[in-house]
Design a protein around this motif. Structure first.
Motif, PDB file in Angstrom:
ATOM      1  N   THR A  31       1.005  -1.080   0.061  1.00  0.00           N
ATOM      2  CA  THR A  31      -0.104  -0.258   0.071  1.00  0.00           C
ATOM      3  C   THR A  31       0.921   1.114  -0.060  1.00  0.00           C
ATOM      4  OG1 THR A  31      -0.097  -0.211   2.456  1.00  0.00           O
ATOM      5  CG2 THR A  31      -1.867  -1.093   1.270  1.00  0.00           C
ATOM      6  N   GLY A  32       0.483   2.217  -0.784  1.00  0.00           N
ATOM      7  CA  GLY A  32       1.267   3.442  -0.940  1.00  0.00           C
ATOM      8  C   GLY A  32       0.418   4.803  -0.537  1.00  0.00           C
ATOM      9  N   GLU A  33       1.064   5.695   0.260  1.00  0.00           N
ATOM     10  CA  GLU A  33       0.602   6.781   0.488  1.00  0.00           C
ATOM     11  C   GLU A  33       1.369   8.016  -0.003  1.00  0.00           C
ATOM     12  OE1 GLU A  33      -0.344   7.066   4.616  1.00  0.00           O
ATOM     13  OE2 GLU A  33      -1.866   5.631   4.479  1.00  0.00           O
ATOM     14  N   ASN A  34       0.824   9.266  -0.180  1.00  0.00           N
ATOM     15  CA  ASN A  34       1.588  10.337  -0.740  1.00  0.00           C
ATOM     16  C   ASN A  34       2.404  10.040  -2.004  1.00  0.00           C
ATOM     17  OD1 ASN A  34       0.638  11.864   1.469  1.00  0.00           O
ATOM     18  ND2 ASN A  34       2.328  10.822   2.887  1.00  0.00           N
ATOM     19  N   VAL A  35       1.721   9.338  -2.663  1.00  0.00           N
ATOM     20  CA  VAL A  35       2.268   8.819  -3.969  1.00  0.00           C
ATOM     21  C   VAL A  35       2.474   9.860  -5.066  1.00  0.00           C
ATOM     22  CG1 VAL A  35       2.410   7.129  -5.810  1.00  0.00           C
ATOM     23  CG2 VAL A  35       1.567   6.365  -3.372  1.00  0.00           C
ATOM     24  N   VAL A  36       3.525   9.868  -5.481  1.00  0.00           N
ATOM     25  CA  VAL A  36       3.702  10.838  -6.716  1.00  0.00           C
ATOM     26  C   VAL A  36       4.240   9.998  -7.920  1.00  0.00           C
ATOM     27  CG1 VAL A  36       4.970  13.006  -7.805  1.00  0.00           C
ATOM     28  CG2 VAL A  36       4.149  12.918  -5.409  1.00  0.00           C
ATOM     29  N   PHE A  37       3.571   9.569  -9.099  1.00  0.00           N
ATOM     30  CA  PHE A  37       4.032   9.062 -10.064  1.00  0.00           C
ATOM     31  C   PHE A  37       4.995   9.941 -11.122  1.00  0.00           C
ATOM     32  CE2 PHE A  37       0.286   6.811  -8.686  1.00  0.00           C
ATOM     33  CZ  PHE A  37       0.750   5.517  -8.584  1.00  0.00           C
ATOM     34  N   GLU A  38       5.800   9.155 -11.840  1.00  0.00           N
ATOM     35  CA  GLU A  38       6.568   9.965 -12.717  1.00  0.00           C
ATOM     36  C   GLU A  38       5.728  10.374 -13.897  1.00  0.00           C
ATOM     37  OE1 GLU A  38       9.945   7.633 -14.112  1.00  0.00           O
ATOM     38  OE2 GLU A  38      10.899   7.510 -12.021  1.00  0.00           O
ATOM     39  N   GLU A  39       6.057  11.343 -14.132  1.00  0.00           N
ATOM     40  CA  GLU A  39       5.166  11.995 -15.500  1.00  0.00           C
ATOM     41  C   GLU A  39       5.130  11.084 -16.769  1.00  0.00           C
ATOM     42  OE1 GLU A  39       5.500  16.195 -16.002  1.00  0.00           O
ATOM     43  OE2 GLU A  39       5.232  16.703 -14.020  1.00  0.00           O
TER      44      GLU A  39
END
Length: 333
Positions: free
Chosen positions: A171-179
């Motif tokens: 599980t992941g929170e505060n996830v920022v994915f590469e554009e």
């Protein structure tokens, strides 16, 4: 304890391909003795258990982008594909998606969640080593704007009579994915706070030399990701009904994995941090260093004896391949 050569699926210490300057060929001349049998067995068992659960996560993440059985297939007639994800004799990795073309697959999508069921119980699946595959693997995958969740559950999943039951999840929170995301590829995480858990039981059949036994692997990790660098804490426990009673591993100083290394060969071990591995009265402390791009670790036994060990022979370009003949100790100057 050595886990049997039953390779299932791959991250967690979720180690991406991190290139680094490998040791020069003539560095092997500085190795002259082997680590004592107990310490070598402990670190080898821990590395194998870690790689086993890492493989589960790798497969879980890769299958998140699948929309049909063909989407699971990472090998083809393309030489590039074969080089990227090869089948090799003796390789520990086993990916369920490689055999999806012989499984009965059901895929459902509901809101942001995809559920993939791979049912191998039709008796049609056999790998390249002639081992029969059976059972059911169910994966669920959810992506939000700043969150993600994956879980894979094994129901009597069997390869060559080794049977797995249990669940692995991320599980992941505060996830920022590469554009930028390549078509057909899973989105890569630029930064996130991840929680990874594995609880699987493996039933091993009897052989001529070993009685039947059961292993349970429980792993709990907390991981911070920041532009590729991973900082990992957590524990690993392996219990066994076999000759060896299992072991525990606790990260006592956060392990750090970094993509900043450059060179032809990836580095799959931590670049810094410490963990303590214990079996009964035997305890070793493993120090991965202070950030150097190498496979060198320092092992300290309970009596304070320190040995500097090179782990590079336990890995190839694709990851962990196992330790054979004991771990070599570097000659003291």
């Amino acid at each position: 304890m050595k886990l049997k050569k039953f390779a299932l699926i791959i991250s967690v210490l979720a180690v991406s391909a991190m290139s680094c300057d490998s040791l020069k060929d003539n560095d092997s001349s500085s190795l002259n003795t082997t680590l004592d049998e107990t310490s070598s067995d402990l670190i080898s068992s821990a590395l194998e258990a870690q790689d086993y659960t890492d493989n589960i996560s790798e497969d879980m993440m890769e299958s998140s982008t699948a929309s049909s059985s063909s989407s699971f297939r990472t090998t083809s007639d393309s030489e590039d594909d074969v080089q990227r994800r090869p089948f090799r004799p003796g390789a520990r990795r086993f990916f369920a998606r490689h055999h999806a073309d012989c499984a009965d697959i059901t895929i459902t999508n509901e809101n942001d969640t995809r559920t993939v069921v791979m049912d191998f119980s039709n008796g049609l699946c056999e790998n390249r080593e002639g081992e029969t595959i059976s059972g059911v693997v169910t994966s669920t995958h959810t992506f939000g704007e700043s969150s993600m969740a994956h879980s894979t559950t094994f129901q009597d999943f069997s390869r060559n009579d080794n049977t797995v039951n249990g669940t692995s999840s991320i599980t992941g929170e505060n996830v920022v994915f590469e554009e930028v995301v390549e078509e057909g590829k899973k989105p890569k995480i630029a930064s996130a706070t991840l929680t990874k858990t594995t609880n699987v039981t493996i039933d091993h059949p009897a052989t001529e030399d070993v009685a039947a036994y059961t292993e349970t692997i429980v792993r709990s990790l907390q991981e911070e990701v920041d532009n590729g660098t991973k900082t990992v804490t957590g524990t690993l426990t392996v219990t066994s009904t076999g000759e060896n009673s299992g072991f525990t591993s606790e990260i006592t100083s956060a392990l750090v994995f970094s993509p900043r290394c450059s060179g032809e060969r990836p580095v799959f071990v931590a670049l810094q941090g410490t963990e303590v591995i214990t079996r009964g009265d035997d305890t070793i402390t493993v120090d991965y260093g202070s950030g150097e791009c190498d496979y060198i670790i320092t092992i300290t036994t309970a009596d304070g004896t320190e040995k500097v060990v090179d782990l590079s022979e336990g890995y190839d370009y694709y990851g962990f391949i196992g330790v054979r003949g004991g771990l070599k100790v570097r000659r003291e100057n």
